[in-house]
Write a protein that holds these residues in place. Structure first.
Motif, PDB file in Angstrom:
ATOM      1  N   THR A 204      26.344 -13.254 -24.934  1.00  0.00           N
ATOM      2  CA  THR A 204      27.378 -14.196 -24.503  1.00  0.00           C
ATOM      3  C   THR A 204      28.737 -13.782 -25.038  1.00  0.00           C
ATOM      4  O   THR A 204      29.745 -13.826 -24.320  1.00  0.00           O
ATOM      5  N   ALA A 205      28.771 -13.376 -26.295  1.00  0.00           N
ATOM      6  CA  ALA A 205      30.037 -12.951 -26.897  1.00  0.00           C
ATOM      7  C   ALA A 205      30.642 -11.796 -26.125  1.00  0.00           C
ATOM      8  O   ALA A 205      31.854 -11.777 -25.842  1.00  0.00           O
ATOM      9  N   LEU A 206      29.806 -10.813 -25.750  1.00  0.00           N
ATOM     10  CA  LEU A 206      30.309  -9.633 -25.061  1.00  0.00           C
ATOM     11  C   LEU A 206      30.687  -9.943 -23.614  1.00  0.00           C
ATOM     12  O   LEU A 206      31.745  -9.531 -23.132  1.00  0.00           O
ATOM     13  N   SER A 207      29.838 -10.693 -22.908  1.00  0.00           N
ATOM     14  CA  SER A 207      30.104 -10.963 -21.488  1.00  0.00           C
ATOM     15  C   SER A 207      31.270 -11.929 -21.290  1.00  0.00           C
ATOM     16  O   SER A 207      32.082 -11.755 -20.386  1.00  0.00           O
ATOM     17  N   ASP A 208      31.375 -12.937 -22.162  1.00  0.00           N
ATOM     18  CA  ASP A 208      32.436 -13.942 -22.020  1.00  0.00           C
ATOM     19  C   ASP A 208      33.677 -13.605 -22.831  1.00  0.00           C
ATOM     20  O   ASP A 208      34.691 -14.293 -22.717  1.00  0.00           O
ATOM     21  N   GLN A 209      33.572 -12.568 -23.663  1.00  0.00           N
ATOM     22  CA  GLN A 209      34.687 -12.160 -24.519  1.00  0.00           C
ATOM     23  C   GLN A 209      35.212 -13.341 -25.340  1.00  0.00           C
ATOM     24  O   GLN A 209      36.412 -13.651 -25.370  1.00  0.00           O
ATOM     25  N   ARG A 210      34.278 -13.978 -26.040  1.00  0.00           N
ATOM     26  CA  ARG A 210      34.667 -15.074 -26.929  1.00  0.00           C
ATOM     27  C   ARG A 210      33.805 -15.057 -28.186  1.00  0.00           C
ATOM     28  O   ARG A 210      32.659 -14.591 -28.169  1.00  0.00           O
ATOM     29  N   GLU A 211      34.393 -15.545 -29.259  1.00  0.00           N
ATOM     30  CA  GLU A 211      33.663 -15.612 -30.526  1.00  0.00           C
ATOM     31  C   GLU A 211      32.443 -16.519 -30.354  1.00  0.00           C
ATOM     32  O   GLU A 211      32.513 -17.554 -29.701  1.00  0.00           O
ATOM     33  N   THR A 212      31.337 -16.078 -30.964  1.00  0.00           N
ATOM     34  CA  THR A 212      30.107 -16.845 -30.862  1.00  0.00           C
ATOM     35  C   THR A 212      29.464 -16.939 -32.240  1.00  0.00           C
ATOM     36  O   THR A 212      29.426 -15.958 -32.977  1.00  0.00           O
ATOM     37  N   HIS A 213      28.964 -18.135 -32.570  1.00  0.00           N
ATOM     38  CA  HIS A 213      28.338 -18.360 -33.877  1.00  0.00           C
ATOM     39  C   HIS A 213      26.991 -19.041 -33.658  1.00  0.00           C
ATOM     40  O   HIS A 213      26.876 -19.958 -32.835  1.00  0.00           O
ATOM     41  N   VAL A 214      25.992 -18.605 -34.384  1.00  0.00           N
ATOM     42  CA  VAL A 214      24.659 -19.169 -34.199  1.00  0.00           C
ATOM     43  C   VAL A 214      23.845 -19.019 -35.487  1.00  0.00           C
ATOM     44  O   VAL A 214      24.054 -18.093 -36.266  1.00  0.00           O
ATOM     45  N   THR A 215      22.927 -19.965 -35.683  1.00  0.00           N
ATOM     46  CA  THR A 215      21.960 -19.880 -36.776  1.00  0.00           C
ATOM     47  C   THR A 215      20.593 -19.641 -36.146  1.00  0.00           C
ATOM     48  O   THR A 215      20.236 -20.293 -35.151  1.00  0.00           O
ATOM     49  N   ASP A 216      19.821 -18.711 -36.723  1.00  0.00           N
ATOM     50  CA  ASP A 216      18.550 -18.356 -36.088  1.00  0.00           C
ATOM     51  C   ASP A 216      17.562 -17.869 -37.143  1.00  0.00           C
ATOM     52  O   ASP A 216      17.940 -17.566 -38.285  1.00  0.00           O
ATOM     53  N   GLU A 217      16.297 -17.797 -36.745  1.00  0.00           N
ATOM     54  CA  GLU A 217      15.242 -17.208 -37.577  1.00  0.00           C
ATOM     55  C   GLU A 217      14.761 -15.947 -36.877  1.00  0.00           C
ATOM     56  O   GLU A 217      14.461 -15.963 -35.678  1.00  0.00           O
ATOM     57  N   LEU A 218      14.675 -14.843 -37.624  1.00  0.00           N
ATOM     58  CA  LEU A 218      14.313 -13.558 -37.032  1.00  0.00           C
ATOM     59  C   LEU A 218      13.200 -12.891 -37.833  1.00  0.00           C
ATOM     60  O   LEU A 218      13.128 -13.050 -39.060  1.00  0.00           O
ATOM     61  N   ASP A 219      12.380 -12.134 -37.126  1.00  0.00           N
ATOM     62  CA  ASP A 219      11.378 -11.297 -37.786  1.00  0.00           C
ATOM     63  C   ASP A 219      11.924  -9.872 -37.835  1.00  0.00           C
ATOM     64  O   ASP A 219      12.111  -9.230 -36.798  1.00  0.00           O
ATOM     65  N   ILE A 220      12.204  -9.401 -39.042  1.00  0.00           N
ATOM     66  CA  ILE A 220      12.726  -8.045 -39.236  1.00  0.00           C
ATOM     67  C   ILE A 220      11.708  -7.281 -40.071  1.00  0.00           C
ATOM     68  O   ILE A 220      11.564  -7.524 -41.274  1.00  0.00           O
ATOM     69  N   GLY A 221      11.005  -6.379 -39.414  1.00  0.00           N
ATOM     70  CA  GLY A 221       9.927  -5.695 -40.115  1.00  0.00           C
ATOM     71  C   GLY A 221       8.860  -6.704 -40.490  1.00  0.00           C
ATOM     72  O   GLY A 221       8.372  -7.468 -39.646  1.00  0.00           O
ATOM     73  N   ASP A 222       8.509  -6.748 -41.768  1.00  0.00           N
ATOM     74  CA  ASP A 222       7.509  -7.701 -42.251  1.00  0.00           C
ATOM     75  C   ASP A 222       8.151  -8.979 -42.777  1.00  0.00           C
ATOM     76  O   ASP A 222       7.448  -9.862 -43.281  1.00  0.00           O
ATOM     77  N   GLU A 223       9.464  -9.067 -42.691  1.00  0.00           N
ATOM     78  CA  GLU A 223      10.176 -10.210 -43.252  1.00  0.00           C
ATOM     79  C   GLU A 223      10.554 -11.221 -42.183  1.00  0.00           C
ATOM     80  O   GLU A 223      10.911 -10.865 -41.055  1.00  0.00           O
ATOM     81  N   HIS A 224      10.465 -12.482 -42.547  1.00  0.00           N
ATOM     82  CA  HIS A 224      10.954 -13.568 -41.690  1.00  0.00           C
ATOM     83  C   HIS A 224      12.223 -14.094 -42.351  1.00  0.00           C
ATOM     84  O   HIS A 224      12.171 -14.617 -43.470  1.00  0.00           O
TER      85      HIS A 224
END
Length: 284
Positions: A204-224
Motif C-alpha cells: 500500500t505504501a508503494l502503490s499509494d505513495q503514502r506513509e503506512t504504519h502497522v503492528t503485526d505478528e510475523l514468523d521469522i525463521g524459528d522466531e515468532h
C-alpha cells in the motif's frame, strides 16, 4: 558536462613535439586542463605515484616501455585513475589487451589539431565521471553511516521489493547478513511474510505513495515476533523502520497475568476477611 575544477593530466609519449602540440591545443580548448608532458615512462609513473594526477594519457609503442606495461603500473598505483591510450599503433588485438588490462579509453592519433581538442574533451569527460562516482560513493558512505546509527531495524527496498539496504539491527531481527539479503526479493527470502498485514502495508505504501504504519505478528525463521512497522515510500522504492516489540509484548502479557493474579488474590482476601469478621454462630 565539463568540470570547472582544475584537471592535471600526465601525457606520456616519446615524441616531444607531439607533447608540445598536445599541451598547447588541449589547454587552449579546455582551460581547466593542465597537461604535463613526459618522454620517459619512469618519470611519468613517478609523477603519478606522487599524487594529484587526474588522468594519464599514454602512447602504446615507445622505445623503453610499451603502453600496456605503463597501464599495468598505473593500475598498481590507482585502480580507478582514468587512463587513455592515444596512439597511432592500433589493432583489435591491442585494443582488446588494453581493455583487459583496465584502460579507460582508446583514441587513435590522426593528423591535424582537431585530435587534441577531442583528446581534451575525452579527458574532461572521464575525469568528471570519476569525480561524480567518488561523490556518489561518499554520499552513499555517509548515508550508510547515518543508517547504522539508527537504533531500530531499518531496511530499504526497490520498486520490486528487492532489498537495497539492511542495517545491523535488521540483520539481527531477520537472522541473516546484509550481504545475503541485498539484491534478493523480500517474498522469496521470507515467503511467510505473504498475506500478512505487514506485507499489505508495504504494498500500500508503494502503490499509494503514502506513509503506512502497522503492528503485526510475523514468523521469522524459528522466531515468532511482534513488530511495529513504519513504511516511507519514494518513487523508486520504500524505506522501512521496524521496531521489534516482542519483549515488550511479553512483558505486557506478564504484567496482565500478574494483575489478574493480584485481582484474584484481593477477591480471595476480601472473602476471607468477610468470613473472619462475622460473629461466630451460637448454634455451632
Amino acid at each position: 558536462m565539463i568540470p570547472d575544477s582544475p584537471i592535471t593530466t600526465v601525457h606520456l609519449d616519446d615524441d616531444a613535439d607531439l607533447l608540445t602540440l598536445s599541451r598547447e591545443f588541449v589547454e587552449q580548448a579546455h582551460e581547466t586542463i593542465t597537461v604535463e608532458g613526459y618522454t620517459e615512462p619512469d618519470a611519468a609513473l613517478a609523477r603519478v605515484e606522487e599524487g594529484g594526477v587526474d588522468c594519464v594519457v599514454t602512447d602504446y609503442k615507445m622505445a623503453t616501455m610499451d603502453g600496456l606495461t605503463v597501464l599495468r603500473r598505473v593500475r598498481e598505483l590507482d585502480e580507478d585513475l582514468p587512463v587513455v591510450f592515444f596512439t597511432g599503433k592500433g589493432s583489435e588485438e591491442i585494443a582488446s589487451e588494453a581493455i583487459s588490462a583496465g584502460v579507460t579509453d582508446y583514441l587513435r592519433k590522426t593528423t591535424g589539431t582537431e585530435q587534441y581538442r577531442l583528446l581534451g574533451t575525452r579527458i574532461a569527460t572521464l575525469v568528471e565521471r570519476r569525480r561524480a562516482q567518488e561523490r556518489a560513493a561518499e554520499a552513499d558512505r555517509r548515508i550508510r553511516e547515518i543508517y547504522e546509527r539508527i537504533t531500530v531495524a531499518f531496511v530499504a527496498f526497490d520498486e520490486a521489493f528487492r532489498f537495497t539496504y539492511v542495517n545491523e539491527h535488521a540483520e539481527r531481527l531477520l537472522g541473516r547478513p546484509a550481504m545475503e539479503l541485498e539484491g534478493a526479493v523480500l517474498w522469496e527470502k521470507f515467503p511467510s511474510a505473504e498475506g500478512t498485514a505487514a506485507a499489505d502495508a508495504l504494498r500500500t505504501a508503494l502503490s499509494d505513495q503514502r506513509e503506512t504504519h502497522v503492528t503485526d505478528e510475523l514468523d521469522i525463521g524459528d522466531e515468532h515476533v511482534h513488530v511495529e512497522l513504519h513504511a516511507y515510500p519514494s518513487e523508486d522504492g520504500v524505506s522501512v523502520f521496524v521496531e521489534d516489540r516482542t519483549e515488550a509484548v511479553h512483558r505486557e502479557a506478564e504484567l496482565e497475568s500478574l494483575r489478574a493474579d493480584l485481582e484474584m488474590t484481593e477477591q480471595q482476601f476480601r472473602t476471607l476477611h468477610q468470613k473472619l469478621s462475622r460473629p461466630a454462630s451460637p448454634f455451632r
